[in-house]
Design an enzyme around this catalytic site. Structure first.
Site, short mmCIF file in Angstrom:
data_model
loop_
_atom_site.label_atom_id
_atom_site.label_comp_id
_atom_site.label_asym_id
_atom_site.label_seq_id
_atom_site.Cartn_x
_atom_site.Cartn_y
_atom_site.Cartn_z
N HIS A 198 0.80 -1.22 0.00
CA HIS A 198 0.00 0.00 0.00
C HIS A 198 0.84 1.27 0.00
CE1 HIS A 198 -3.43 -2.54 0.79
NE2 HIS A 198 -2.90 -3.00 1.91
N HIS A 254 -8.10 -4.11 -0.66
CA HIS A 254 -7.65 -5.48 -0.94
C HIS A 254 -8.63 -6.16 -1.89
CE1 HIS A 254 -6.44 -4.39 3.22
NE2 HIS A 254 -5.26 -4.73 2.75
#
Lengths: 331, 204
Positions: A57, A218
């Site tokens: 991320h 996700h």
């Protein structure tokens, strides 16, 4: 899917090695070198702030370690929370003797591991917890505590970090972090998936001409999926959902974050920001410190998120305080 | 009659670790239906680490399990891995100072692990997770005091739990967001537990 890497098993450690070499203000620590921390170590007497999460991320989470932001950050494998040992290491490294705030996104694995780490350190280091819960698409407002933490958590990093830097105690830093989380709302959209290194397939499937509103970082399912629409139409929908949650009595100043989930270029973010700015102006809301770029990604996923941080005087003051993390610097 | 000792645990680790050679891919496949497909890799990594951990230095069962829990703490950050660690710590606490634990205690120990896992993870029985299979084994082995019978009953109960939950929806975690799609497929954590119980029962 093609990736520039040596192997799936060394992916995260190779990334971390590069991160600290590129940004000498950061250092790697912990027994497995899975904690990124300020190179100078914890400042004695200051409340420490630690975070953590899965890799994949960047700049979230490790990229926000620095003065006026996080003191340390434990990092797990791609899309997998940091292990308990790294969480313990991160809390210890952040501790300057005034206690440590654990500030991380609301995900089951992260919660369990940070909770266990805190229990291991009971009697040794005082800790508190604030969870990032800014994703409005992940649960209804009356189930706000179930919401996931996404890009908007960086506002809590910045604001709580500034409060700690001012010398506030653990309870005040914790309250300010909770206030920043409550004031921040995010919604995302996805155009195409990413693929975890070593995995045989992408995280989700979506038709070439479709987008999904509200998808998590996700690939968690969102609100709805449809044929791609013009940018202004999409932004209007996203913004109206965020403004529905504008706190009562809000004074009319917000910070806006238009964030790429990875593959979406700055050009498209600016197309979105142009509309966000116009619509907020129409609504009588002033924008303070806009952020447009890659702040919380999902590897090469295409898509974007919009976050609004509804400011009051204290939050705006702390937001403008100096900070020195590699990916968000305020001078 | 010999009870559960550090040696028993060491053997169990070896059996489970050997089983992962073929189970890893099956679990990854099961997890990739609704998750990110890494349950097998994770479990393989944890059991591999267990295999490398020398627990023979522990004079008691509790100490050995705590050593394994610490190994798990350093190896995985996944929810299933952390629940596994929670279970080891819970049983380790109950068996501290015991060089040999009677087989008749196994059901109660599994129950203690179950309670700790529920508290830590927030799942409930019936959510279609590894907890349901552990519960089934704990119930089936209640009042049984010899290893051979425990092996037979545990293996059977684990299989039955897997079959009975296959047609039910998942109610927690990422899979709950795809509740309809979760009907007809196995929960990867439950599948892993069942396959390992089968292996342990066969290899005792």
């Amino acid at each position: 899917m093609k990736k520039i890497m040596n192997s799936a098993s060394t992916y995260v450690d190779d990334v971390l090695a590069g991160l600290v070499l590129a940004h000498p203000r950061l250092a790697l620590g912990g027994s497995a070198n899975r904690v990124v921390h300020r190179a100078g170590g914890a400042r004695k007497g200051k409340v420490g702030i630690t975070s953590g999460g899965g890799s994949g991320h960047l700049p979230l989470f490790t990229g926000y370690v620095g003065q006026g932001m996080l003191d340390s950050c434990s990092i797990g494998n791609v899309f997998e929370g940091p292990n308990v040992e790294s969480c313990i290491d991160a809390i210890k490294i952040a501790d300057g003797g005034a206690g440590v705030l654990r500030l991380y996104g609301n995900y089951g694995g992260d919660r369990m591991n940070f909770d266990m780490a805190g229990e291991f350190l009971e009697g040794e280091i005082e800790t508190t917890t604030v969870l990032g819960t800014d994703d409005v698409a992940s649960a209804s407002p009356d189930e706000g505590k179930k919401r996931r933490g996404v890009a908007g958590i960086i506002y809590a990093y910045k604001i709580a970090g500034a409060k700690a830097e001012e010398g506030a105690d653990l309870s005040a830093v914790t309250a300010t972090a909770a206030k920043a989380v409550a004031a921040t709302k995010t919604i995302g959209l996805a155009l195409s998936p990413c693929q975890v290194p070593g995995s045989a397939k992408p995280t989700f499937e979506i038709a070439a001409d479709e987008f999904e509103l509200g998808m998590g970082i996700h690939g968690e399912p969102g609100l709805w999926r449809s044929k791609l629409k013009p940018a202004d139409e999409i932004v209007d929908d996203m913004l109206s959902r965020l403004l529905e949650e504008r706190p009562a009595g809000h004074g009319g100043r917000v910070s806006v974050l238009v964030n790429s989930l990875g593959a979406t270029p700055l050009e498209e973010l600016l197309i979105m920001y142009r509309r966000v700015a116009a619509k907020l102006r129409e609504t009588g809301i002033d924008i303070v410190q806009p952020l447009v770029g890659h702040y919380a990604t999902s590897m090469e996923m295409a898509g974007a998120s919009i976050s609004l941080c509804f400011l009051d005087e204290e939050l705006e003051h702390l937001l403008s305080a100096p900070s020195g993390s590699p990916f968000w610097e305020v001078k | 009659m010999t009870g559960i000792t550090v040696h028993t645990i060491r053997n169990a680790v070896e059996i489970a670790n050997t089983r992962m050679a073929t189970l890893e891919e099956e679990l990854n496949r099961a997890d990739s239906q609704l998750g990110d497909g890494d349950t097998g890799v994770m479990l393989s990594r944890v059991l591999g680490k267990f295999s490398e951990t020398d627990i023979s230095t522990s004079p008691d069962v509790g100490g050995a399990l705590q050593m394994l829990a610490r190994a798990a703490a350093a190896t995985t950050g996944s929810s299933l891995g952390t629940l596994f660690m929670t279970a080891l710590l819970a049983i380790g606490k109950k068996t501290k100072g015991m060089a040999s634990v009677p087989w008749s205690d196994l059901s109660d120990l599994l129950q203690a692990a179950l309670e700790a896992m529920i508290q830590r993870g927030g799942a409930s029985l019936g959510d279609k997770t590894v907890l349901d299979a552990i519960h089934a084994v704990a119930m089936a082995t209640q009042g049984v005091d010899d290893q051979a019978h425990i092996a037979t009953k545990a293996s059977h109960a684990a299989d039955q739990a897997l079959i009975s939950f296959q047609g039910k929806p998942c109610k927690i975690g990422r899979a709950r967001m795809f509740a309809d799609k979760s009907i007809g497929i196995d929960d990867p954590g439950m599948l892993g537990f069942v396959r390992l119980v089968n292996a342990l029962a066969a290899g005792r």
